[in-house]
Scaffold this active site. Sequence first.
Site, PDB file in Angstrom:
ATOM      1  N   SER A 256      19.411  -1.793  13.097  1.00 25.53           N
ATOM      2  CA  SER A 256      20.044  -1.930  11.792  1.00 25.53           C
ATOM      3  C   SER A 256      19.113  -2.653  10.851  1.00 25.53           C
ATOM      4  O   SER A 256      18.164  -3.316  11.264  1.00 25.53           O
ATOM      5  CB  SER A 256      21.338  -2.715  11.933  1.00 25.53           C
ATOM      6  OG  SER A 256      21.019  -4.069  12.179  1.00 25.53           O
ATOM      7  N   LYS A 257      19.438  -2.525   9.587  1.00 24.84           N
ATOM      8  CA  LYS A 257      18.662  -3.135   8.522  1.00 24.84           C
ATOM      9  C   LYS A 257      18.559  -4.647   8.696  1.00 24.84           C
ATOM     10  O   LYS A 257      17.574  -5.242   8.308  1.00 24.84           O
ATOM     11  CB  LYS A 257      19.390  -2.873   7.200  1.00 24.84           C
ATOM     12  CG  LYS A 257      18.671  -1.931   6.280  1.00 24.84           C
ATOM     13  CD  LYS A 257      19.402  -1.963   4.963  1.00 24.84           C
ATOM     14  CE  LYS A 257      19.069  -0.736   4.162  1.00 24.84           C
ATOM     15  NZ  LYS A 257      19.914  -0.520   3.045  1.00 24.84           N
ATOM     16  N   ARG A 258      19.629  -5.217   9.257  1.00 29.02           N
ATOM     17  CA  ARG A 258      19.685  -6.670   9.343  1.00 29.02           C
ATOM     18  C   ARG A 258      18.539  -7.256  10.150  1.00 29.02           C
ATOM     19  O   ARG A 258      18.041  -8.313   9.844  1.00 29.02           O
ATOM     20  CB  ARG A 258      21.027  -7.135   9.916  1.00 29.02           C
ATOM     21  CG  ARG A 258      21.954  -7.676   8.864  1.00 29.02           C
ATOM     22  CD  ARG A 258      23.351  -7.822   9.397  1.00 29.02           C
ATOM     23  NE  ARG A 258      23.960  -6.529   9.625  1.00 29.02           N
ATOM     24  CZ  ARG A 258      24.567  -6.186  10.765  1.00 29.02           C
ATOM     25  NH1 ARG A 258      24.633  -7.031  11.761  1.00 29.02           N
ATOM     26  NH2 ARG A 258      25.114  -4.989  10.888  1.00 29.02           N
ATOM     27  N   GLN A 259      18.126  -6.530  11.195  1.00 30.82           N
ATOM     28  CA  GLN A 259      17.109  -7.116  12.072  1.00 30.82           C
ATOM     29  C   GLN A 259      15.670  -6.788  11.689  1.00 30.82           C
ATOM     30  O   GLN A 259      14.752  -7.159  12.383  1.00 30.82           O
ATOM     31  CB  GLN A 259      17.360  -6.702  13.517  1.00 30.82           C
ATOM     32  CG  GLN A 259      18.191  -7.733  14.240  1.00 30.82           C
ATOM     33  CD  GLN A 259      19.377  -7.101  14.908  1.00 30.82           C
ATOM     34  OE1 GLN A 259      20.076  -6.291  14.309  1.00 30.82           O
ATOM     35  NE2 GLN A 259      19.600  -7.454  16.149  1.00 30.82           N
ATOM     36  N   GLY A 260      15.472  -6.046  10.649  1.00 28.05           N
ATOM     37  CA  GLY A 260      14.089  -5.747  10.267  1.00 28.05           C
ATOM     38  C   GLY A 260      14.043  -4.510   9.409  1.00 28.05           C
ATOM     39  O   GLY A 260      15.070  -4.023   8.949  1.00 28.05           O
TER      40      GLY A 260
END
Length: 486
Positions: A256-260
Amino acid sequence: MINDFPRVRFAPSPTGYLHVGGLRTALYNYLFAKHNKGKFILRIEDTDRNRYVEGAVENLIAALKWCGLEYDEGPDIGGSFGPYMQSQRLEFYAHHAKDLIEKGYGYYCFCTPERLETLRNEQQKQKLPQAKYDKHCLHLSKEEVEKNLADGIAKVIRLNVEPNQKIIFDDIIRGRVEFDSNNVDDQVLIKSDGYPTYHLANVVDDHLMKITHVVRGEEWLSSTPKHILLYDFFNWEKPEFAHLPLLLNPDRSKLSKRQGDVAVEDYRAKGYLKEALVNFVALLGWNAGDDKEFYYMNELIEKFTLERVNKAGAVFDLDKLNWLNAEHLRKKSDEEILPVLKNEIQNSKLKIKNYEDEYLLKIISAMKERVSFVHEYLSKSPYFFEAPKEYEQSSIAKNWKEETPGQLKKLSDAFEKLNNPVKEDYENALANVAEELKVGKGKLIHPLRLAVSGMSTGPGMFDLIVILGKEETQKRILIAIERINH
Ligand code: GLU
């Protein structure tokens, strides 16, 4: 047979950027098409008007092209089965939805959002595994339907799923997959705005575009039973299906976008080479059956088969991408790197930006084994572009003694006498000064490196000063003598 040669498609919904998962889907489709002498098609699935993003299609096309995924048919280049934007194909979907209604496989539904909401809430209270439409409008009389239509009441068209059926298909990657039709909702096919939903548009287009293999992410697997029903209802030959494994973060959560970074554009902006990104993405769920990891596109085309794609989720390992980037960079010739470096220089904050090609080529060659990214030519060896403004403290503490300024002055004087020096001339001059001063060569080399580069590591010392040239080297020695107080 749908077609003699494979025809596959990448069918993204334009979100504004190309997700690496999307790149993987596009790449596998491309590799499969090229390997089998088939066609690779780009189709834009833009029927969700709420999600419209300005410039999204252009961005997507630019990202695909940057990666080298040239398609044979697509919105900007056309082809025999166009148009390739779903928003321009509405009449096809309307026509086929009507056809389903006539055959009893589809029906008009006039339920209000409020009724659907109440239904959902009731079903939730009963703890049903998933909310499903209750077929209320399937039971309206012909007259009621006619009247509602004539009165212009808001309507959708739904798929009429028969209960208690097994829906079975063979997936190239997952083998036999079975669904129970009791778990399949009477999916909306045409929305109240007249646009089709993904399911109808996808199936109609795959049929009309003679798609032979549907290769897409695992997240679409649960939609496939609806598609299978549609093929059966239309009496159309089904394509083969291949659902690609999920992409996971190292902690095995969904990527997901959250992790990178997840957008191809992010990796491009960070200086990753397209060859490295394509190579890396190809390995997210596929291998050739050996441990080879370094591939160029032509080798991937030669080796790729869908049968060798794994079922298990593929972990996105950034270290591996970085390693591949370094490997691909090293395999490039100095001349290939030159324009990329020039571009980096233009986009940098450097004051002076116009360097001779010959000078840059020397830097490229000296630093090649030490960089993983082209921008590291600037960050790891800034001294080729600007004289050091600061000197590494730890190296001063270790290498800059009281006698160092005098010794370096001698060295500079010795360099002064050299006429058009080559590497050996500097080496000899330094060896002579060391002997004269009765010190080891290291006593001169370390402070010399510090004086000319401000750093304690880098390419070979003498390669470094050959590149900088005699005058610049001397100038930097004298400045360092003035500026470094230990
Ligand atoms: N439009 C879908 C997507 O955004 C396509 C899925 C499919 O390939 O069927 O990925």
